[in-house]
Design a protein around this motif. Structure first.
Motif, PDB file in Angstrom:
ATOM      1  N   ALA A 713       0.835  -1.208   0.000  1.00 29.40           N
ATOM      2  CA  ALA A 713       0.000   0.000   0.000  1.00 29.40           C
ATOM      3  C   ALA A 713       0.868   1.257   0.000  1.00 29.40           C
ATOM      4  CB  ALA A 713      -0.921  -0.007   1.218  1.00 29.40           C
ATOM      5  N   THR A 714       1.899   1.257   0.823  1.00 28.95           N
ATOM      6  CA  THR A 714       2.736   2.455   0.953  1.00 28.95           C
ATOM      7  C   THR A 714       3.519   2.701  -0.348  1.00 28.95           C
ATOM      8  OG1 THR A 714       2.894   1.956   3.304  1.00 28.95           O
ATOM      9  CG2 THR A 714       4.398   3.623   2.442  1.00 28.95           C
ATOM     10  N   GLU A 715       3.974   1.645  -0.975  1.00 30.93           N
ATOM     11  CA  GLU A 715       4.663   1.817  -2.259  1.00 30.93           C
ATOM     12  C   GLU A 715       3.704   2.375  -3.306  1.00 30.93           C
ATOM     13  OE1 GLU A 715       6.823  -1.727  -3.374  1.00 30.93           O
ATOM     14  OE2 GLU A 715       8.349  -1.337  -1.824  1.00 30.93           O
ATOM     15  N   ALA A 716       2.466   1.882  -3.277  1.00 29.38           N
ATOM     16  CA  ALA A 716       1.470   2.410  -4.218  1.00 29.38           C
ATOM     17  C   ALA A 716       1.240   3.900  -3.960  1.00 29.38           C
ATOM     18  CB  ALA A 716       0.162   1.635  -4.103  1.00 29.38           C
ATOM     19  N   VAL A 717       1.165   4.271  -2.689  1.00 30.08           N
ATOM     20  CA  VAL A 717       0.984   5.688  -2.343  1.00 30.08           C
ATOM     21  C   VAL A 717       2.141   6.504  -2.933  1.00 30.08           C
ATOM     22  CG1 VAL A 717       0.990   7.376  -0.456  1.00 30.08           C
ATOM     23  CG2 VAL A 717      -0.397   5.293  -0.260  1.00 30.08           C
ATOM     24  N   ALA A 718       3.359   6.013  -2.750  1.00 29.62           N
ATOM     25  CA  ALA A 718       4.527   6.754  -3.260  1.00 29.62           C
ATOM     26  C   ALA A 718       4.436   6.922  -4.773  1.00 29.62           C
ATOM     27  CB  ALA A 718       5.816   6.036  -2.875  1.00 29.62           C
ATOM     28  N   ILE A 719       4.073   5.860  -5.469  1.00 28.69           N
ATOM     29  CA  ILE A 719       4.026   5.937  -6.937  1.00 28.69           C
ATOM     30  C   ILE A 719       2.886   6.853  -7.393  1.00 28.69           C
ATOM     31  CG2 ILE A 719       3.637   4.598  -9.050  1.00 28.69           C
ATOM     32  CD1 ILE A 719       5.110   2.253  -7.567  1.00 28.69           C
ATOM     33  N   LEU A 720       1.723   6.705  -6.774  1.00 28.46           N
ATOM     34  CA  LEU A 720       0.606   7.578  -7.158  1.00 28.46           C
ATOM     35  C   LEU A 720       0.930   9.034  -6.824  1.00 28.46           C
ATOM     36  CD1 LEU A 720      -2.511   5.465  -6.079  1.00 28.46           C
ATOM     37  CD2 LEU A 720      -1.433   5.610  -8.324  1.00 28.46           C
ATOM     38  N   LEU A 721       1.574   9.241  -5.694  1.00 27.16           N
ATOM     39  CA  LEU A 721       1.923  10.613  -5.315  1.00 27.16           C
ATOM     40  C   LEU A 721       3.004  11.201  -6.217  1.00 27.16           C
ATOM     41  CD1 LEU A 721       1.966  11.051  -1.432  1.00 27.16           C
ATOM     42  CD2 LEU A 721       0.433  12.091  -3.118  1.00 27.16           C
ATOM     43  N   SER A 722       3.756  10.354  -6.881  1.00 29.64           N
ATOM     44  CA  SER A 722       4.820  10.882  -7.747  1.00 29.64           C
ATOM     45  C   SER A 722       4.232  11.696  -8.899  1.00 29.64           C
ATOM     46  CB  SER A 722       5.702   9.752  -8.289  1.00 29.64           C
ATOM     47  OG  SER A 722       5.032   9.044  -9.317  1.00 29.64           O
ATOM     48  N   LEU A 723       2.934  11.561  -9.144  1.00 25.81           N
ATOM     49  CA  LEU A 723       2.278  12.336 -10.201  1.00 25.81           C
ATOM     50  C   LEU A 723       1.998  13.766  -9.751  1.00 25.81           C
ATOM     51  CD1 LEU A 723       1.987   9.509 -11.352  1.00 25.81           C
ATOM     52  CD2 LEU A 723      -0.464   9.880 -11.602  1.00 25.81           C
ATOM     53  N   VAL A 724       1.943  13.937  -8.427  1.00 23.73           N
ATOM     54  CA  VAL A 724       1.467  15.212  -7.891  1.00 23.73           C
ATOM     55  C   VAL A 724       2.493  15.863  -6.960  1.00 23.73           C
ATOM     56  CG1 VAL A 724      -0.437  16.323  -6.671  1.00 23.73           C
ATOM     57  CG2 VAL A 724      -0.854  14.211  -7.922  1.00 23.73           C
ATOM     58  N   ALA A 725       3.132  15.060  -6.140  1.00 22.46           N
ATOM     59  CA  ALA A 725       4.024  15.579  -5.102  1.00 22.46           C
ATOM     60  C   ALA A 725       5.378  14.882  -5.228  1.00 22.46           C
ATOM     61  CB  ALA A 725       3.405  15.336  -3.730  1.00 22.46           C
TER      62      ALA A 725
END
Ligand code: ANZ
Length: 819
Positions: A713-725
């Motif tokens: 889950a945390t890795e997914a958060v990092a990857i999804l956030l890489s689009l924005v932050a």
């Protein structure tokens, strides 16, 4: 609680990115190519909130494509010619280039700090001689093809900027750039023949409509303004003899109601045909006319003025003699610059007739409408033709038009015709800071193109007061530069002293990015064809009919030249809204400007970007007063803390992880892709927030920090956030035990099985009776559901070998089988 140091983090990752250059587009990459373009800015100062918004939105898509495994071209450059730099140079008594370069350096630095994922190895400025050499080359190619020409005509004149403007640059009667009231002047100017492409520019919109914003498509349709009608020829009886004039009308069927003619007062024709006794009156009137803009002139509510030209014309169907007038409500450069006036059925004609005491004759009896002569209201509806000779008795417009056009054609007095509102594009400007028009004027040879090997025609060194607008180009004063020998005859000649409109520069920049370092051609066609058309173009709706129409026109010409293999440059488009403050557009006078630099210093780049993306749908305006960048920052800290809590090792087998959390992760990743692809970036962010909350809960009161599902889950958060932050995402990725950088790690894999979490019950009926209930995914396709139903044993039994005549599927709930 641990928090991360924004400033230190930003500096750290800027270095890493500089080193690794993750956003360099490789022409030779085997990956599928995507081209994400955002409108390049004027380097008028540092970045502001508007840039911050558009770059943040644009980056979501560009970065998403990288994560999805595409090779992405996401370039940035500067539209550095034009008035802002020139006016600043005059104010500060310097060269526009000095001001331009300083601003560009500042902007690039800010963009890099802002972590915009641009490929800086491809950047250029349109004021670079290496670039404008090719702008000039393209001008000459247009010239060779008859698409660039000079003519004398009434043009839009900005008295403040002391230069002409294209029609597209006159907005509501004022100069698009400085707001000054635009007037008309008769001048010899250069034009691009965009009207040759009017029909195609219109037709192309049918396809673009699917992927372009409606308002842009509508604006272009209206601007091109196609109408169908007829040309009608009237015989004129002037003091100097007989001559024919042609009018354009959309209502040839009202010809019997044409009780007078009106010629544009400022058209050459008016002066040619006016009776000598009326010439002075016309001249006096013209002084007034030149003060009004086209918008004013066409306004229906404007009191009508005009001059009787003292001559008559013959109506080609009724044979009636009708007076000929001149007025400003007829435009010189539309249609033929002359109209047949049908006061009963055209409101402007009726107002004119009433003002001048001219006759009104109703030729269509529109049911329920009174006689326009009495009501003062012209009727435009359909009805029975009256007072119309052979048309009398017909009742609908289509047959009326058909009948009259046939008659006109038979008599050689007219024919069916199509007309466009679109005018040729006026491209010459009487200002310094633009590409000089590469033409030499020779008293012997006339217009002579500058030979290709003498390109670029570089600007002479002028600065400060030399650049003050004077009504003619400042280049005229650079005698050494102006005086040349004619390339054809070798005799004395002069350079054209006008420069090209900046919109010429920006009409082909998207091609140049594909091979920006070419020295012997504008671009490498093979590379352009490999990258283009742009898959997405992000920018402001204010360019709906200017830049976006010109760029489409250029693409068609380049295709005709065989230089590119497509005819539309931008496949999809997204217009961002404005960033406003306290309900109003930010402005100096209101003192409600928000300084981007201060926001970035206070909350960090990521929090500002996240706020802009999360604010709402990208097309909507964002009121900064209602935003909470500190809330965004708190969310980012929360996400970041997850990465410190994960205790399992990178690469751990996630399949044994907590199923509930895994499902949430899978669903979030799956939906995020759809949300980005449909530009619902704000919803995507909301979903990431939910995932962060779910993960926090799992750590604190669920499966615990060492469950592999928590890492997943945390890795997914990092990857999804890489689009924005991007900064937070990199920090998280590093803390999770990975090598930099996260930006091209790849979209998280989704185990499809985890998505079939909420099933719904689909009912299968055979001959109207329920024969099976199937547990299916809520987003099962019609085809899959039908197949599942037909494969069910109970259903098969019910069909019992009979022929299935019809299967009605209403996914996901119902299948009805008719046998
Ligand atoms: C007679 C008539 C009767 C018209 C009627 C309209 C209604 P669009 O649709 O925009 O192409 N027109 C033509 N040339 C003009 C000019 N140079 N300046 C101002 N008006 C001009 O409009 C075409 C119509 O606008 C033409 O059809 C003409 O008026 C007017 F019941 O002709 B019509």
């Amino acid at each position: 609680r641990a928090t991360y140091d924004i400033a230190a983090t930003e500096t750290k990752w800027q270095r890493v990115w500089e080193d690794l250059q993750p956003f360099r587009a490789d022409d030779d990459s085997p990956r599928e190519k995507r081209y994400a373009l955002t409108m390049f800015p004027y380097p008028s100062g540092d970045l502001h909130m508007g840039h911050a918004e558009v770059f943040a939105l644009h980056d979501v898509v560009a970065r998403y494509w990288w994560q999805r495994g595409y090779e992405v071209l996401n370039p940035m450059g500067f539209d550095s010619f034009g008035l802002p730099a020139e006016n600043a140079a005059i104010r500060h008594d310097e060269h526009p280039d000095t001001y331009t370069r300083a601003n560009i350096a500042k902007s690039i630095e800010s963009c890099q700090k802002y972590a915009a994922s641009f490929d800086w190895t491809r950047t250029f400025n349109t004021s670079d001689p290496e670039y404008y050499r090719w702008t000039q080359w393209l001008f000459l190619e247009f010239y060779k093809r008859g698409l660039a020409y000079r003519k004398n005509s009434p043009v839009n004149w900005c008295p403040n900027d002391q230069t002409v403007l294209a029609n597209e640059q006159v907005v509501g009667g004022v100069c698009e750039r400085c707001g000054a009231e635009v007037t008309k002047k008769n001048l010899t100017q250069w034009y691009f023949k965009i009207t040759d492409y009017a029909q195609e520019l219109l037709d192309g919109l049918d396809e673009l409509e699917k992927t372009w914003p409606d308002r842009v498509v509508t604006a272009q349709r209206n601007w091109i303004g196609r109408s169908e009608g007829a040309h009608v020829t009237f015989a004129l009886h002037t003091a100097g003899g007989e001559r024919d004039i042609e009018v354009y009308t959309t209502r040839p069927d009202t010809l019997y109601g044409a009780t007078f003619m009106v010629v544009a007062a400022d058209a050459a024709l008016a002066a040619e045909i006016v009776h000598p006794d009326r010439a002075q009156a016309l001249e006096d009137y013209l002084v007034e006319v030149r003060k009004a803009s086209d918008i004013d002139r066409l306004a229906t509510d404007r009191p009508k003025t005009g001059v009787d030209l003292g001559i008559t014309a013959t109506n080609p169907v009724s044979g009636e003699e009708i007076p000929v007038w001149a007025s400003d409500y007829v435009l010189a450069d539309y249609g033929t610059g002359a109209i047949m006036a049908v006061p009963a059925h055209d409101q402007r004609d009726l107002d004119f007739a009433r003002a001048m005491g001219l006759p009104v004759r109703r030729v269509i009896d529109v049911p329920g409408e009174g006689d326009p002569e009495e009501t003062g209201v012209a009727t435009s509806g359909e009805g029975a033709y009256v007072n119309s000779g052979s048309l009398d008795g017909l009742r609908d417009k289509a047959s009326g038009i058909r009948a009259i056009v046939e008659r006109l054609e038979a008599d050689g007095r007219g024919s069916g015709a199509v007309n466009f509102r679109l005018r040729d594009w006026l491209i010459s400007r009487q200002r310094y800071w633009g590409p000089p028009i590469p033409i030499i004027h020779c008293p012997v040879d006339g217009e002579v193109p500058v030979p290709e090997d003498q390109l670029p025609v570089t600007l002479p060194m002028l600065k400060g007061a030399d650049l003050k607008p004077k009504g003619t180009s400042p280049l005229g004063a650079a005698t050494d530069w102006v005086e040349v020998t004619c390339p054809t005859c070798g005799g004395p000649a002069t350079r054209d002293t006008d420069t090209m409109d900046t919109f010429v520069d920006s009409s082909w920049y998207m091609f140049r990015y594909c091979s920006p370092h070419e020295t012997d051609r504008p671009f490498d066609s093979a590379k352009v064809n490999a990258w283009m058309p742009c898959n997405l173009y992000v920018g402001g709706v204010e360019h709906a009919v200017l830049h976006l129409l010109y760029g489409r026109f250029f693409t068609k010409v380049l295709n005709d030249m065989g230089l590119v293999d497509f005819r539309e440059p931008w496949s999809a488009q997204l217009n961002q809204g404005f960033v406003i403050n306290q309900g109003k557009k930010m402005s100096k006078s209101l003192g409600n400007g928000v300084n981007l630099g201060e926001q970035l210093a206070a909350f960090g780049v990521d929090a500002v970007r996240l706020t802009l993306v999360f604010a709402g749908p990208p097309e909507d305006d964002i009121d900064w007063a209602n935003m909470s960048p500190d809330g965004s920052l708190r969310f980012l800290q929360r996400a970041w803390r997850l990465s410190g809590d994960v205790t399992s090792a990178p690469g751990v087998d996630v399949s044994t992880g907590d199923v509930a959390l895994r499902r949430t992760t899978a669903r979030t990743v799956h939906d995020a892709a759809e949300l980005v692809e449909s530009y619902r970036f704000n919803v995507m962010v909301a979903r990431v927030m939910e995932l962060v909350n779910a993960t926090r809960k799992a750590i604190d009161s669920g499966c615990g920090p060492d469950d592999p599902a928590v890492r997943e889950a945390t890795e997914a958060v990092a990857i999804l956030l890489s689009l924005v932050a991007p900064y937070t995402a990199e920090e998280m990725w590093e803390r999770l035990g990975h090598e930099p950088t996260v930006v091209r790690t790849g979209w998280p894999a989704v185990d499809e099985a985890l998505l079939v979490e909420d099933t719904v019950t689909a009912v299968v009926q055979v001959k109207g009776k329920v024969k099976a209930r199937l547990e299916v995914s809520p987003d099962v396709s019609e085809a899959d559901l039908e197949a599942a139903a037909l494969a069910d044993a109970g259903v098969q039994r019910a069909i019992d070998g009979a022929t299935v005549r019809k299967v009605i599927v209403r996914a996901p709930r119902l299948v009805n089988i008719v046998v």
